[in-house]
Scaffold this active site. Structure first.
Site, PDB file in Angstrom:
ATOM      1  N   LYS A 123      -7.040   8.096  -1.672  1.00  0.00           N
ATOM      2  CA  LYS A 123      -8.380   8.586  -1.273  1.00  0.00           C
ATOM      3  C   LYS A 123      -8.820   9.776  -2.117  1.00  0.00           C
ATOM      4  O   LYS A 123      -9.037  10.882  -1.620  1.00  0.00           O
ATOM      5  CB  LYS A 123      -8.396   8.955   0.213  1.00  0.00           C
ATOM      6  CG  LYS A 123      -8.019   7.790   1.119  1.00  0.00           C
ATOM      7  CD  LYS A 123      -8.099   8.199   2.580  1.00  0.00           C
ATOM      8  CE  LYS A 123      -7.714   7.088   3.525  1.00  0.00           C
ATOM      9  NZ  LYS A 123      -6.286   6.714   3.460  1.00  0.00           N
ATOM     10  N   ASP A 166      -3.221   4.206  -2.200  1.00  0.00           N
ATOM     11  CA  ASP A 166      -4.140   4.704  -1.165  1.00  0.00           C
ATOM     12  C   ASP A 166      -4.076   6.231  -1.136  1.00  0.00           C
ATOM     13  O   ASP A 166      -3.455   6.827  -0.267  1.00  0.00           O
ATOM     14  CB  ASP A 166      -3.717   4.098   0.185  1.00  0.00           C
ATOM     15  CG  ASP A 166      -4.573   4.575   1.343  1.00  0.00           C
ATOM     16  OD1 ASP A 166      -5.700   5.045   1.110  1.00  0.00           O
ATOM     17  OD2 ASP A 166      -4.094   4.476   2.493  1.00  0.00           O
ATOM     18  N   LYS A 200       0.845  -1.199   0.000  1.00  0.00           N
ATOM     19  CA  LYS A 200       0.000   0.000   0.000  1.00  0.00           C
ATOM     20  C   LYS A 200       0.879   1.248   0.000  1.00  0.00           C
ATOM     21  O   LYS A 200       1.701   1.446   0.898  1.00  0.00           O
ATOM     22  CB  LYS A 200      -0.906  -0.003   1.242  1.00  0.00           C
ATOM     23  CG  LYS A 200      -1.829   1.201   1.308  1.00  0.00           C
ATOM     24  CD  LYS A 200      -2.854   1.063   2.427  1.00  0.00           C
ATOM     25  CE  LYS A 200      -2.389   1.575   3.754  1.00  0.00           C
ATOM     26  NZ  LYS A 200      -2.213   3.027   3.831  1.00  0.00           N
ATOM     27  N   ARG A 239       3.151  -1.250  10.751  1.00  0.00           N
ATOM     28  CA  ARG A 239       4.284  -1.333  11.680  1.00  0.00           C
ATOM     29  C   ARG A 239       4.690  -2.720  12.166  1.00  0.00           C
ATOM     30  O   ARG A 239       5.893  -2.968  12.289  1.00  0.00           O
ATOM     31  CB  ARG A 239       4.031  -0.378  12.855  1.00  0.00           C
ATOM     32  CG  ARG A 239       4.219   1.060  12.427  1.00  0.00           C
ATOM     33  CD  ARG A 239       3.553   2.029  13.346  1.00  0.00           C
ATOM     34  NE  ARG A 239       2.105   1.938  13.261  1.00  0.00           N
ATOM     35  CZ  ARG A 239       1.269   2.691  13.982  1.00  0.00           C
ATOM     36  NH1 ARG A 239       1.741   3.561  14.833  1.00  0.00           N
ATOM     37  NH2 ARG A 239      -0.034   2.562  13.835  1.00  0.00           N
ATOM     38  N   GLN A 282      -3.026   2.487  17.322  1.00  0.00           N
ATOM     39  CA  GLN A 282      -4.321   1.953  16.901  1.00  0.00           C
ATOM     40  C   GLN A 282      -5.121   1.607  18.148  1.00  0.00           C
ATOM     41  O   GLN A 282      -4.650   0.884  19.014  1.00  0.00           O
ATOM     42  CB  GLN A 282      -4.139   0.683  16.038  1.00  0.00           C
ATOM     43  CG  GLN A 282      -3.455   0.925  14.711  1.00  0.00           C
ATOM     44  CD  GLN A 282      -4.382   1.502  13.640  1.00  0.00           C
ATOM     45  OE1 GLN A 282      -5.425   2.048  13.950  1.00  0.00           O
ATOM     46  NE2 GLN A 282      -3.977   1.394  12.387  1.00  0.00           N
ATOM     47  N   ASP A 318     -12.782  14.747  -5.506  1.00  0.00           N
ATOM     48  CA  ASP A 318     -12.751  16.002  -6.258  1.00  0.00           C
ATOM     49  C   ASP A 318     -13.977  15.992  -7.157  1.00  0.00           C
ATOM     50  O   ASP A 318     -14.827  15.100  -7.023  1.00  0.00           O
ATOM     51  CB  ASP A 318     -11.437  16.078  -7.069  1.00  0.00           C
ATOM     52  CG  ASP A 318     -10.994  17.523  -7.308  1.00  0.00           C
ATOM     53  OD1 ASP A 318     -11.865  18.354  -7.659  1.00  0.00           O
ATOM     54  OD2 ASP A 318      -9.802  17.825  -7.160  1.00  0.00           O
ATOM     55  N   ILE A 319     -14.064  16.927  -8.086  1.00  0.00           N
ATOM     56  CA  ILE A 319     -15.222  16.896  -8.987  1.00  0.00           C
ATOM     57  C   ILE A 319     -15.136  15.622  -9.833  1.00  0.00           C
ATOM     58  O   ILE A 319     -14.036  15.084 -10.056  1.00  0.00           O
ATOM     59  CB  ILE A 319     -15.302  18.159  -9.878  1.00  0.00           C
ATOM     60  CG1 ILE A 319     -14.022  18.345 -10.695  1.00  0.00           C
ATOM     61  CG2 ILE A 319     -15.611  19.395  -9.045  1.00  0.00           C
ATOM     62  CD1 ILE A 319     -14.142  19.393 -11.787  1.00  0.00           C
ATOM     63  N   ARG A 367      -3.401  -6.585  14.150  1.00  0.00           N
ATOM     64  CA  ARG A 367      -2.226  -6.996  14.927  1.00  0.00           C
ATOM     65  C   ARG A 367      -2.342  -8.478  15.243  1.00  0.00           C
ATOM     66  O   ARG A 367      -3.444  -8.960  15.507  1.00  0.00           O
ATOM     67  CB  ARG A 367      -2.157  -6.231  16.256  1.00  0.00           C
ATOM     68  CG  ARG A 367      -2.003  -4.714  16.114  1.00  0.00           C
ATOM     69  CD  ARG A 367      -0.624  -4.343  15.589  1.00  0.00           C
ATOM     70  NE  ARG A 367      -0.425  -2.904  15.492  1.00  0.00           N
ATOM     71  CZ  ARG A 367      -0.646  -2.181  14.390  1.00  0.00           C
ATOM     72  NH1 ARG A 367      -1.115  -2.755  13.303  1.00  0.00           N
ATOM     73  NH2 ARG A 367      -0.401  -0.894  14.382  1.00  0.00           N
ATOM     74  N   THR A 424     -11.694   6.512  10.365  1.00  0.00           N
ATOM     75  CA  THR A 424     -11.840   5.972  11.726  1.00  0.00           C
ATOM     76  C   THR A 424     -11.380   6.985  12.773  1.00  0.00           C
ATOM     77  O   THR A 424     -11.631   6.808  13.958  1.00  0.00           O
ATOM     78  CB  THR A 424     -11.052   4.662  11.895  1.00  0.00           C
ATOM     79  OG1 THR A 424      -9.780   4.822  11.279  1.00  0.00           O
ATOM     80  CG2 THR A 424     -11.767   3.496  11.285  1.00  0.00           C
ATOM     81  N   THR A 451     -12.442  15.205 -12.601  1.00  0.00           N
ATOM     82  CA  THR A 451     -11.053  15.110 -12.126  1.00  0.00           C
ATOM     83  C   THR A 451     -10.773  13.725 -11.540  1.00  0.00           C
ATOM     84  O   THR A 451      -9.714  13.139 -11.797  1.00  0.00           O
ATOM     85  CB  THR A 451     -10.792  16.214 -11.072  1.00  0.00           C
ATOM     86  OG1 THR A 451     -11.082  17.467 -11.684  1.00  0.00           O
ATOM     87  CG2 THR A 451      -9.371  16.205 -10.575  1.00  0.00           C
TER      88      THR A 451
HETATM   89  O1  C5P Z   1       1.119   0.487  11.165  1.00  0.00           O
HETATM   90  P1  C5P Z   1      -0.318   0.112  11.036  1.00  0.00           P
HETATM   91  O2  C5P Z   1      -0.544  -1.369  10.861  1.00  0.00           O
HETATM   92  O3  C5P Z   1      -1.169   0.691  12.150  1.00  0.00           O
HETATM   93  O4  C5P Z   1      -0.763   0.787   9.653  1.00  0.00           O
HETATM   94  C1  C5P Z   1      -2.067   0.736   9.163  1.00  0.00           C
HETATM   95  C2  C5P Z   1      -2.147   1.422   7.844  1.00  0.00           C
HETATM   96  O5  C5P Z   1      -3.531   1.513   7.481  1.00  0.00           O
HETATM   97  C3  C5P Z   1      -1.635   2.860   7.821  1.00  0.00           C
HETATM   98  O6  C5P Z   1      -1.130   3.112   6.512  1.00  0.00           O
HETATM   99  C4  C5P Z   1      -2.869   3.681   8.095  1.00  0.00           C
HETATM  100  O7  C5P Z   1      -2.794   4.970   7.563  1.00  0.00           O
HETATM  101  C5  C5P Z   1      -3.927   2.864   7.366  1.00  0.00           C
HETATM  102  N1  C5P Z   1      -5.288   3.074   7.838  1.00  0.00           N
HETATM  103  C6  C5P Z   1      -5.680   2.866   9.156  1.00  0.00           C
HETATM  104  N2  C5P Z   1      -6.980   3.068   9.526  1.00  0.00           N
HETATM  105  C7  C5P Z   1      -7.868   3.470   8.633  1.00  0.00           C
HETATM  106  C8  C5P Z   1      -7.500   3.671   7.301  1.00  0.00           C
HETATM  107  C9  C5P Z   1      -6.189   3.454   6.937  1.00  0.00           C
HETATM  108  O8  C5P Z   1      -4.875   2.475   9.976  1.00  0.00           O
HETATM  109  N3  C5P Z   1      -9.110   3.626   8.995  1.00  0.00           N
END
Ligand code: C5P
Length: 240
Positions: free
Chosen positions: A61, A59, A32, A214, A193, A64-65, A184, A123, A68
């Site tokens: 996101k 990713d 991603k 991570r 998170q 826009d109009i 996780r 989120t 575009t």
């Molecule tokens: O390091 P980690 O596993 O927390 O990364 C999760 C990835 O998913 C990050 O790139 C974060 O920006 C993305 N993400 C998220 N929650 C969301 C949408 C995207 O953690 N609701």
């Protein structure tokens, strides 16, 4: 989709660490690339990852109009990414135009279009923040509403939390793609998170793909950690 492709590794790294990191990961998972890396490195970083034989989830996101976003969707298709996303809050016409553009290019070229995902409610937003921008009700209700809008207008699926995926499966069936971040393994640190799920529970509740950053990026041995995630995906059973 293979078990390996169900793992999406978030490449949340500075530009100069990308090549050495992806060199450690066997082919299979999708990488991603988000707005941080894309803004610092541009489409070149996407091409580099693709040239090494990996798949990419762009990713960015888009919102826009409609014209575009349709053109940006065309660029994503031409770049060769496997999936990309748009904000559902951009509205039905924006989503429809993106869908139409992807289908038009697919017909012209005979190539399979990238998976078009909708982002519903971030989120990071709670009910109070939603109401400040004029969105009524609870985040979970809005997620359901926006998922319906996304799927009706041409998205192949949505990005959602593992806490929402079972409800969305119940309402919208098995066909759409659900991508869930915040994952996780039992032994991982949660970091910032707040609501995490394990790969087994996310897939068990109906996630198609999980996003992991991570735990793999900072593992002493990212390849082994990747293999552990894939193993857990492979062994996961649907709860319903
Ligand atoms: O390091 P980690 O596993 O927390 O990364 C999760 C990835 O998913 C990050 O790139 C974060 O920006 C993305 N993400 C998220 N929650 C969301 C949408 C995207 O953690 N609701």
């Amino acid at each position: 989709m293979t078990h390996e492709e169900k793992l999406i590794i978030a490449l949340d790294l500075p530009k100069n660490q990308v090549a050495s990191f992806i060199g450690k990961i066997p082919k299979g998972p999708i990488f991603k690339i988000g707005m941080r890396l894309f803004t610092s490195s541009g489409p070149e970083v996407v091409r580099n990852v693709l040239e090494k034989g990996h798949k990419v989830f762009l990713d960015m996101k888009f919102m826009d109009i409609p014209n575009t976003v349709a053109e940006a969707s065309e660029s994503a298709f031409e770049l060769g990414v496997t999936m990309f996303n748009v904000h559902v809050l951009g509205g039905p016409t924006m989503i429809k135009n993106a869908r139409a553009k992807l289908d038009e290019i697919s017909q012209k070229t005979g190539k399979k279009p990238p998976i078009l995902l909708g982002v519903t409610v971030l989120t990071s937003m709670d009910e109070a923040e939603m109401s400040q921008i004029g969105l009524p009700g609870k985040p979970a209700e809005m997620v359901t509403r926006l998922t319906e809008l996304a799927l009706k207008n041409g998205c192949d699926g949505v990005v959602c939390s593992a806490q929402e995926v079972a409800t969305l499966r119940k309402y919208f069936g098995e066909e759409f793609i659900a991508v869930t971040p915040g994952i996780r393994r039992e032994e991982d640190a949660t970091g910032d998170q707040k609501r995490v799920a394990t790969p087994s529970s996310a897939i068990g509740d109906g996630a198609t793909c999980i996003v992991v950053g991570r735990p793999i990026l900072s593992a002493a041995d990212p390849a082994t950690e990747t293999a552990e995630f894939i193993k857990e995906i492979q062994n996961a059973k649907r709860n319903i």
